[in-house]
Design a protein around this motif. Sequence first.
Motif, short mmCIF file in Angstrom:
data_model
loop_
_atom_site.label_atom_id
_atom_site.label_comp_id
_atom_site.label_asym_id
_atom_site.label_seq_id
_atom_site.Cartn_x
_atom_site.Cartn_y
_atom_site.Cartn_z
N LEU A 796 41.40 51.22 34.29
CA LEU A 796 40.50 50.69 33.09
C LEU A 796 39.24 50.16 33.45
CD1 LEU A 796 43.23 48.92 30.64
CD2 LEU A 796 42.33 51.30 30.84
N ASN A 797 38.86 50.16 35.09
CA ASN A 797 37.64 49.48 35.27
C ASN A 797 37.28 47.96 34.81
OD1 ASN A 797 35.12 49.63 37.00
ND2 ASN A 797 34.06 50.55 35.23
N MET A 798 38.54 47.25 34.83
CA MET A 798 38.29 46.02 34.57
C MET A 798 38.41 44.77 35.70
SD MET A 798 40.91 46.25 31.20
CE MET A 798 41.03 44.51 31.09
N ASN A 799 37.98 43.64 35.55
CA ASN A 799 37.99 42.68 36.47
C ASN A 799 39.35 42.16 36.39
OD1 ASN A 799 37.12 40.76 38.42
ND2 ASN A 799 36.46 39.30 36.82
N VAL A 800 40.03 41.70 37.50
CA VAL A 800 41.27 41.17 37.37
C VAL A 800 41.58 39.96 38.41
CG1 VAL A 800 42.23 42.35 39.31
CG2 VAL A 800 43.78 41.29 37.72
N ILE A 801 41.74 38.57 37.87
CA ILE A 801 42.07 37.37 38.54
C ILE A 801 43.40 36.89 38.57
CG2 ILE A 801 41.46 34.97 38.57
CD1 ILE A 801 39.32 35.40 36.73
N ALA A 802 43.74 36.84 39.97
CA ALA A 802 45.13 36.19 40.33
C ALA A 802 45.08 34.66 40.18
CB ALA A 802 45.73 36.90 41.45
N GLU A 803 45.86 34.21 39.22
CA GLU A 803 45.98 32.65 39.22
C GLU A 803 47.26 32.25 40.02
OE1 GLU A 803 45.10 31.29 34.50
OE2 GLU A 803 46.94 32.60 34.88
#
Length: 849
Positions: A796-803
């Motif tokens: 989806l060409n999105m940014n992802v952040i792992a918490e």
Amino acid sequence: MDFERDYYCLMPSMQFILDERGSILDVNHFGAKSLGYTQDELIGASILKTVYEMDRSYVEQQMNKVFNECAHVIHQISYRKQKKDGSIIWVQEYLRCIHQEDGQQILLISCQDISKQKQTEQLLLGQKKILEMIARRKEINEILNELIITIEQINPMTIGSILVLDKKENRLYHAASPHLPSEYIQATNGIQIGEKAGSCGTAAYRKEIVIVSDIEHDPLWEDYKQIALAHGLRSCWAIPIFSSTEQVLGTFAIYHYNSVAPTKEDLEIIETFSSLAGLAIEQARMREKLEKNQQRYQSLFKYNHDGVFSLDLDGKFLSVNETAEKISGYSQTELAQLHFSKLVVHEDVKVAEDLFEQAKRGTSQHARIRIYNKQRNLLYLNVTTVPIIVNGLVTGVFGIAKNITESIEAEQKIKYMAYYDSLTGVANRRLFQERVQETIDKAKMKKQLFAILYIDFDRFKYINDSLGHSAGDLLLKKAARRLRRCVYTNDTVARMGGDEFIILLPNISTKKDAIETAKQILCSFQKPIVVHGHELFLTPSIGISFYPDDGEDAEILIKHADLAMLEAKQRGKNGYFVYCDHQLQQMRTNMQLLNDLQKAIQQKELFLLYQPIVQLPSKRIAAVEVLVRWHHPSLGAIPPSTFIPLAEESGLIVQLGEWVLKEACRQAKQWQKEGLTPIRVCVNISARELQDRKYAKRVEMILQEANLEAKWLELEITERMMVYNEPTITRNLNLLKQLGVRIAVDDFGTGCSSLSYLKQLDIDTLKIDRSFIQECPHSYYEKAIVDSVLSLVQHLNMNVIAEGIEDEKQFDYLAKNGCSEGQGYFFSPPLSAEQLKQMLQNMNEPRHV
């Protein structure tokens, strides 16, 4: 003497003290105010100033009589006073002459407003006279003129008019207008009925009362106002005159020389006299037909839409029409053997007999009477009785009975709607509170125990939003039926609104009985409810309060049951909780904490911390998550898990969220001014904020105020907020995207969102919840979930952040598998603005942790 004056002036009625010339020496405040004057305006003036001009001679004569007769004798008179505004009231006056020590005489007057009593007397006398004239077959013009004169006597400030309708021409002609100017009568005679045909023409056309309080500016009088205004007529109220078959016979109108609206009493008088006019006109026309052709009378008698009957002086039926036969269910032959009272409901027999006796004495009356027909159905009738007079003697009683059963049943339905919930059929809040109060009264006398169960269905809003309101309504109906099956017939189930229900258990022996009922309810809702082919599960949260332990009035008991229900929800839902004082204390503590939080926002007790969000694998700082903290002046640090839920429940989250957003944007711009490379500031927002239609506009103003570019602001919403699919929330998110603000979904994977919402809302960032990161990469299931999310965002060409990254292994795994950014104590705990500034300065080239 001074004592008597004080006593007179302090009484709650109009009190005057006059000298021998009739001048007012003193008047009490109540008397002056009642007449629309101040005391100063009346003192020194003649008492005749307050007397209606047509009664002044009579009053002056009576005062002279009192002065000339023995002192201390109380005289009583009745007459009309005129108030400052011109309106007229009837008063009953008591006069007493007092001889003073200086030889002078004064007159003590005490009077009371008897307008309503006088109006009622005049109304009754007028009605009696008109009905007697009708019964004695007086000429219709004489009756209608007498009717107008009567109403003008009741209210001398009015001018009455009766117009009759020519059905063929659809025109109204003056039948009785004794005091209207002749030019006005000539100009309006033969007026065509229709819209904008003045008050009378419009009333006849619409078949309803028409009130025009200002002729000059009302569009209904556009074509006739000049002639009316030329003769000083300023307002006109008109009502159609109906026959017994609801046909328009004409109009009854009241004119005023002032622009005024009718009072409730005015409307009642108008309706009464229009009915009398209708009766008179109809009786006159009936008499005319009788005189012309007896057969036509028989036809009218036979086909009247109302029941028509005649009685002999013993009360037995002489004749009835076909409608009366249909109403009663009896044939004329059967009725001829009956006394009228045999049909009447026992409780109404006296009313019916009084109606009959009045007619025998020559007075026409009407009343509402209930009867049982032959099939034992209860019917409601409006019965009018008129004496049958032959050669001046009453020989029987003529009656008209209108069947009003349908309208009465409609009224009863309205009353039912006032006490029962229209959707579910159970009691509503009003009826429930009344029954609780009744139960309290009984319980006090017998020292009994009773319980209230407050029920809220936990998943209803989600189901209602997902399947639609029709499904939600059907679900509530079935839930209500299931609740009723769980209690006894003398228990009360009521709907308080939405998905909240409440139950009164008035006959329990112990508290255990109420708890067992709550358990039975919980058990019954373990089975699904089928709605439109869907098997739906509702889980009740139940709060219980007991009388008298938890309160001794209805409002407190309901409130405490509600509080107990909230506690049941907080304890995991789908259960019950019995109210206790400790819970109330906790509520009070929370309320105090809320008050303190509001002050904290104003007094700057809150502060922000910033936890770095870094790029993977470079560890360069890309953003910070903004975290609000509160240091209470007396309680110390208050955890966000304590005050954030309170703020959300109370709505204070909106004010708190705005403060956080302003402070975060200000700080982000401050770092840029100090030469630091710009980074994103990520701010959590609540559903309550997004439900405000002006939220996006406020964000735009905050960005402008801070002079911060929108691309450096990222707003975090929860996954659950996406599935609300509320138009206002969706609209705000779209407007924020148009501004250039980034949108992130926090705690992704813990809710139940649809992937379509990610595309629909144009989400920029997904934050993988820390619960999935904790066991990575050791746990197969958590690893599979994280891999799926990473694969999804890449496509989806999105940014992802792992918490929640806590160690090297988690960092390596996420970096190797394409995770864009990470956040957690492995990189840094939350920092103050100054600490973060130092970190950015120390590691500015390259910027990393």
